[in-house]
Design a protein around this motif. Structure first.
Motif, PDB file in Angstrom:
ATOM      1  N   MET A   1       9.153 -49.435 100.857  1.00 38.99           N
ATOM      2  CA  MET A   1       8.074 -48.775 101.560  1.00 38.99           C
ATOM      3  C   MET A   1       6.833 -49.657 101.420  1.00 38.99           C
ATOM      4  SD  MET A   1       6.592 -44.934 101.004  1.00 38.99           S
ATOM      5  CE  MET A   1       5.760 -45.141  99.450  1.00 38.99           C
ATOM      6  N   GLN A   2       6.187 -49.909 102.562  1.00 38.93           N
ATOM      7  CA  GLN A   2       4.999 -50.756 102.554  1.00 38.93           C
ATOM      8  C   GLN A   2       4.001 -50.232 103.573  1.00 38.93           C
ATOM      9  OE1 GLN A   2       5.804 -54.896 103.304  1.00 38.93           O
ATOM     10  NE2 GLN A   2       3.741 -55.278 103.967  1.00 38.93           N
ATOM     11  N   MET A   3       2.763 -49.987 103.115  1.00 42.40           N
ATOM     12  CA  MET A   3       1.723 -49.568 104.038  1.00 42.40           C
ATOM     13  C   MET A   3       1.330 -50.785 104.867  1.00 42.40           C
ATOM     14  SD  MET A   3      -2.019 -47.837 103.492  1.00 42.40           S
ATOM     15  CE  MET A   3      -1.366 -46.674 102.330  1.00 42.40           C
ATOM     16  N   VAL A   4       1.421 -50.656 106.189  1.00 44.02           N
ATOM     17  CA  VAL A   4       1.086 -51.781 107.055  1.00 44.02           C
ATOM     18  C   VAL A   4      -0.231 -51.578 107.796  1.00 44.02           C
ATOM     19  CG1 VAL A   4       3.459 -52.586 107.316  1.00 44.02           C
ATOM     20  CG2 VAL A   4       2.566 -50.908 108.921  1.00 44.02           C
ATOM     21  N   TYR A   5      -0.719 -50.337 107.831  1.00 42.54           N
ATOM     22  CA  TYR A   5      -1.993 -50.075 108.501  1.00 42.54           C
ATOM     23  C   TYR A   5      -2.578 -48.781 107.964  1.00 42.54           C
ATOM     24  CZ  TYR A   5      -5.475 -49.426 112.153  1.00 42.54           C
ATOM     25  OH  TYR A   5      -6.653 -49.258 112.827  1.00 42.54           O
ATOM     26  N   ASN A   6      -3.896 -48.790 107.777  1.00 42.72           N
ATOM     27  CA  ASN A   6      -4.585 -47.597 107.306  1.00 42.72           C
ATOM     28  C   ASN A   6      -6.005 -47.623 107.862  1.00 42.72           C
ATOM     29  OD1 ASN A   6      -5.194 -45.239 105.935  1.00 42.72           O
ATOM     30  ND2 ASN A   6      -5.598 -46.278 104.006  1.00 42.72           N
ATOM     31  N   SER A   7      -6.335 -46.628 108.663  1.00 40.99           N
ATOM     32  CA  SER A   7      -7.691 -46.502 109.194  1.00 40.99           C
ATOM     33  C   SER A   7      -8.161 -45.079 108.933  1.00 40.99           C
ATOM     34  CB  SER A   7      -7.707 -46.807 110.696  1.00 40.99           C
ATOM     35  OG  SER A   7      -7.093 -45.762 111.436  1.00 40.99           O
ATOM     36  N   ASP A   8      -9.344 -44.741 109.425  1.00 36.76           N
ATOM     37  CA  ASP A   8      -9.830 -43.373 109.284  1.00 36.76           C
ATOM     38  C   ASP A   8      -8.948 -42.391 110.055  1.00 36.76           C
ATOM     39  OD1 ASP A   8     -11.931 -44.227 107.713  1.00 36.76           O
ATOM     40  OD2 ASP A   8     -13.372 -44.283 109.364  1.00 36.76           O
ATOM     41  N   ASN A   9      -8.256 -42.880 111.098  1.00 41.69           N
ATOM     42  CA  ASN A   9      -7.478 -42.003 111.975  1.00 41.69           C
ATOM     43  C   ASN A   9      -5.980 -42.001 111.708  1.00 41.69           C
ATOM     44  OD1 ASN A   9      -9.799 -41.291 113.586  1.00 41.69           O
ATOM     45  ND2 ASN A   9      -9.682 -43.361 114.414  1.00 41.69           N
ATOM     46  N   TYR A  10      -5.435 -43.162 111.352  1.00 40.61           N
ATOM     47  CA  TYR A  10      -3.977 -43.307 111.256  1.00 40.61           C
ATOM     48  C   TYR A  10      -3.562 -44.075 110.012  1.00 40.61           C
ATOM     49  CZ  TYR A  10      -4.386 -42.210 116.205  1.00 40.61           C
ATOM     50  OH  TYR A  10      -4.711 -41.606 117.391  1.00 40.61           O
ATOM     51  N   VAL A  11      -2.321 -43.829 109.609  1.00 39.36           N
ATOM     52  CA  VAL A  11      -1.674 -44.649 108.593  1.00 39.36           C
ATOM     53  C   VAL A  11      -0.262 -44.941 109.099  1.00 39.36           C
ATOM     54  CG1 VAL A  11      -0.857 -42.709 107.176  1.00 39.36           C
ATOM     55  CG2 VAL A  11      -1.185 -44.947 106.143  1.00 39.36           C
ATOM     56  N   VAL A  12       0.168 -46.197 108.892  1.00 39.99           N
ATOM     57  CA  VAL A  12       1.507 -46.613 109.289  1.00 39.99           C
ATOM     58  C   VAL A  12       2.183 -47.199 108.060  1.00 39.99           C
ATOM     59  CG1 VAL A  12       2.880 -48.113 110.783  1.00 39.99           C
ATOM     60  CG2 VAL A  12       0.741 -47.131 111.640  1.00 39.99           C
ATOM     61  N   VAL A  13       3.376 -46.680 107.759  1.00 37.79           N
ATOM     62  CA  VAL A  13       4.148 -47.145 106.611  1.00 37.79           C
ATOM     63  C   VAL A  13       5.496 -47.635 107.129  1.00 37.79           C
ATOM     64  CG1 VAL A  13       5.210 -46.471 104.421  1.00 37.79           C
ATOM     65  CG2 VAL A  13       3.014 -45.489 105.095  1.00 37.79           C
ATOM     66  N   GLN A  14       5.883 -48.827 106.657  1.00 37.62           N
ATOM     67  CA  GLN A  14       7.175 -49.383 107.039  1.00 37.62           C
ATOM     68  C   GLN A  14       8.175 -49.099 105.929  1.00 37.62           C
ATOM     69  OE1 GLN A  14       7.190 -53.602 107.725  1.00 37.62           O
ATOM     70  NE2 GLN A  14       9.275 -53.587 108.498  1.00 37.62           N
ATOM     71  N   PHE A  15       9.348 -48.627 106.331  1.00 38.21           N
ATOM     72  CA  PHE A  15      10.438 -48.375 105.403  1.00 38.21           C
ATOM     73  C   PHE A  15      11.558 -49.359 105.703  1.00 38.21           C
ATOM     74  CE2 PHE A  15       8.171 -44.412 105.469  1.00 38.21           C
ATOM     75  CZ  PHE A  15       8.258 -43.945 104.170  1.00 38.21           C
ATOM     76  N   ASP A  16      11.950 -50.128 104.705  1.00 39.60           N
ATOM     77  CA  ASP A  16      13.098 -51.014 104.811  1.00 39.60           C
ATOM     78  C   ASP A  16      14.123 -50.537 103.810  1.00 39.60           C
ATOM     79  OD1 ASP A  16      12.293 -52.841 106.803  1.00 39.60           O
ATOM     80  OD2 ASP A  16      11.011 -53.854 105.351  1.00 39.60           O
ATOM     81  N   LEU A  17      15.206 -49.984 104.293  1.00 41.29           N
ATOM     82  CA  LEU A  17      16.256 -49.517 103.416  1.00 41.29           C
ATOM     83  C   LEU A  17      17.256 -50.649 103.231  1.00 41.29           C
ATOM     84  CD1 LEU A  17      16.716 -45.993 104.990  1.00 41.29           C
ATOM     85  CD2 LEU A  17      15.305 -46.642 103.060  1.00 41.29           C
ATOM     86  N   PRO A  18      17.771 -50.827 102.027  1.00 45.04           N
ATOM     87  CA  PRO A  18      18.683 -51.948 101.778  1.00 45.04           C
ATOM     88  C   PRO A  18      19.934 -51.844 102.632  1.00 45.04           C
ATOM     89  CG  PRO A  18      18.553 -50.504  99.863  1.00 45.04           C
ATOM     90  CD  PRO A  18      17.571 -49.991 100.870  1.00 45.04           C
ATOM     91  N   GLU A  19      20.481 -53.014 102.928  1.00 46.70           N
ATOM     92  CA  GLU A  19      21.709 -53.049 103.705  1.00 46.70           C
ATOM     93  C   GLU A  19      22.824 -52.387 102.916  1.00 46.70           C
ATOM     94  OE1 GLU A  19      22.447 -57.099 104.738  1.00 46.70           O
ATOM     95  OE2 GLU A  19      20.857 -57.115 106.227  1.00 46.70           O
TER      96      GLU A  19
END
Length: 90
Positions: A1-19
């Motif tokens: 899990m990695q936060m890729v964007y965070n603003s006053d309005n939105y947050v985007v988190v990327q999830f990479d699950l292992p193969e």
């Protein structure tokens, strides 16, 4: 899990699950995606597969233009109509 964007309005988190060990056509399967949260509407969406790949490609292209926070938020706003799940804090 990695936060890729965070603003006053939105947050985007990327999830990479292992193969996993499961294979399809000789290739290991992997899963992952992006969780996009609208902080003010208190709703979120998790995208994966083709939609997540398109999101990643479009965000990568946008980042190359050195966008402002407002431009990034405007792009992410396109996904708000898809958000059906309320954000619930435990």
């Amino acid at each position: 899990m990695q936060m890729v964007y965070n603003s006053d309005n939105y947050v985007v988190v990327q999830f990479d699950l292992p193969e996993g060990e499961a294979q399809h056509g000789g290739e290991p399967l992997s899963r992952g995606g992006f969780e996009i949260v609208d902080k003010f509407a208190r709703k979120e969406i998790f995208i994966e597969g083709a939609m997540a790949e398109a999101f990643k490609d479009e965000v990568t292209a946008l980042i190359e233009t050195s966008p402002s926070e407002e431009e990034m938020d405007d792009y992410i706003e396109r996904y708000t109509s898809l958000m059906q799940h309320p954000v619930i804090l435990h």
